[in-house]
Structure formats: C-alpha cells, structure tokens
Design an enzyme around this catalytic site. Sequence first.
Site, mmCIF file in Angstrom:
data_model
loop_
_atom_site.group_PDB
_atom_site.id
_atom_site.type_symbol
_atom_site.label_atom_id
_atom_site.label_comp_id
_atom_site.label_asym_id
_atom_site.label_seq_id
_atom_site.Cartn_x
_atom_site.Cartn_y
_atom_site.Cartn_z
ATOM 1 N N HIS A 46 0.859 -1.193 0.000
ATOM 2 C CA HIS A 46 0.000 0.000 0.000
ATOM 3 C C HIS A 46 0.897 1.245 0.000
ATOM 4 O O HIS A 46 1.953 1.272 0.638
ATOM 5 C CB HIS A 46 -0.918 -0.004 1.231
ATOM 6 C CG HIS A 46 -1.971 1.055 1.162
ATOM 7 N ND1 HIS A 46 -1.709 2.373 1.466
ATOM 8 C CD2 HIS A 46 -3.272 1.012 0.784
ATOM 9 C CE1 HIS A 46 -2.814 3.088 1.290
ATOM 10 N NE2 HIS A 46 -3.771 2.286 0.880
ATOM 11 N N GLU A 68 -3.656 2.151 -7.446
ATOM 12 C CA GLU A 68 -4.074 3.287 -6.614
ATOM 13 C C GLU A 68 -3.132 4.465 -6.865
ATOM 14 O O GLU A 68 -2.050 4.525 -6.261
ATOM 15 C CB GLU A 68 -4.004 2.902 -5.137
ATOM 16 C CG GLU A 68 -4.931 1.775 -4.751
ATOM 17 C CD GLU A 68 -5.238 1.821 -3.264
ATOM 18 O OE1 GLU A 68 -6.417 2.016 -2.921
ATOM 19 O OE2 GLU A 68 -4.324 1.714 -2.445
HETATM 20 P P1 PGA Z 1 -9.497 6.388 -0.271
HETATM 21 O O1 PGA Z 1 -8.303 5.393 0.196
HETATM 22 O O2 PGA Z 1 -10.591 5.523 -0.828
HETATM 23 O O3 PGA Z 1 -9.888 7.092 1.003
HETATM 24 O O4 PGA Z 1 -8.929 7.292 -1.284
HETATM 25 C C1 PGA Z 1 -7.869 4.357 -0.609
HETATM 26 C C2 PGA Z 1 -6.814 3.577 0.115
HETATM 27 O O5 PGA Z 1 -6.381 3.981 1.219
HETATM 28 O O6 PGA Z 1 -6.364 2.545 -0.380
#
Ligand code: PGA
Length: 242
Positions: A89, A158
């Site tokens: 992450h 992401e």
């Molecule tokens: P968010 O976070 O949906 O608040 O943007 C995504 C994540 O932490 O993976």
Amino acid sequence: MHGSRKFIAEYVEALAGGLDGYRPAGQVLLFPAFGHLSVLSEAVQSAGLGAVIGLGGQTLHTEPSGAFTGEISGEMLADLGAGWVLVGHSERRQYAAETDELTAQKVGAALRAGLKPMLCIGETEAEREAGRAREVVVRQLEAVLAEHADGLAAVAYEPVWAIGTGRTATPDLAQEMHAVIRDVLRERSHALADGLPVLYGGSVKGGNARSLFGEPDIDGGLVGGASLQADEFAEIVRALEV
Ligand code: PGA
C-alpha cells in the site's frame, strides 16, 4: 488505522442492514487494523455475513515469528481470521519506506502463510507530472511478478494523488492505466491477464463506483475513506453488479 470495538459492532450491523440480504456477484473483503481482526471476524459471523465477507490484514512482516517488536506475521494474521493481506500500500511505501524488493518479499511471506496477497501499486503526483506514471506502475508490478507471478491474488491500482484526497481518477484515466497493467500481465500469460482481478483505488465512493467498475479492465475497487460508512460501502458493493 481507524475504528474501535464499538465502531465495528455498529458498522457490521449497519452493513448487514445496507446489504439487506443482497448477495454480491463478486467478493467483498474488509481489511481492518490487525488488532480488530478477531472482533470483526466475530461480528461478521454473528451478523450472518460470514459467507459474503472475507477478511484481510493491511500489511505483514516477512518472517513468521521472532524478535521483531511491533510487527505482525502472515501466520498471525491467518490465525486471527484473515484470508488476505494487502502488500505495498502506498502508505507503507511512504511511511515505512517499503521498497519494491521488500514488497516482493512480503508477497512471498503472505503465500508461505497461506494468505492471498493483494498487491497495491500506483504513481505519486510528482511521478505523473514528470510523465513517469506508466514506468513506475510497470516497475512496481514487474518487481513482484518476477518472483511470484503465480501467487498474486489481486492487483490494486491506486494513484497516490487520488488516495484520501477526493480527487478520483476519471474512469478514462483509470482504464488507461488498468490496460497497461493488463498488458504487463498478458506478457506473462493470458491466464494471468484474464484471471487476476485488477481493482481501482483512490477516492472511490457510492457516486462514482458504477462508472469506474463499468470500464473493461476495472474489476472492482479498493476503498478507503468511503468504506468507513456502512451505507456508502454497501452502495459501492452493489455497484459491482454492472
Ligand atoms: P481512499 O483510500 O478511498 O480514502 O482514497 C484508498 C486507500 O487507502 O487505499
């Protein structure tokens, strides 16, 4: 790093209400802070959601046990009821200085513990502005595929600039990056490209989930802030049916 036992009890009750017997076509997973795993596991079971919701950890150490104060192993996560674990992450890469190499080792540790690893990848704003978004994402993915191409259970794209900022990637931009990821997977094997779920994360909400999930290479979402509100999360789960 959210929640409390009280929050979890109320959340699971509200989520059961929000889903109201709805059985999602896809898989729904919750990744709580590890101290809450067994509390959440019990709450999910007693709300009758055991067959619908799986659980995962947010990170793990590479070793199964030992003198690593403050760490948790994949074996411990599994013992607490997790079937999955997030690896790489962006907050781990940023705050714990986790490298591509360590991320690959952690995927190996997850597999050793019998956990399904969900690999998170994504470029920062500075990398995107420098025109390096593809290069970064491909590098992060290749670092793990080189060691564990058969072991990955999901990939989450992401973009770091979209996490927790409210700045969701447009469906077009997200699709463009997912297609890049799919191409990298296809170079390894068609089975991998066709079988591995590639999720989008970064300010997913009830209001944008359906358009994101409607893109051909977006198989679902990794949801942060919006997942903390049970009704919003239930709406996102229902958007998987597109
Ligand atoms: P968010 O976070 O949906 O608040 O943007 C995504 C994540 O932490 O993976």
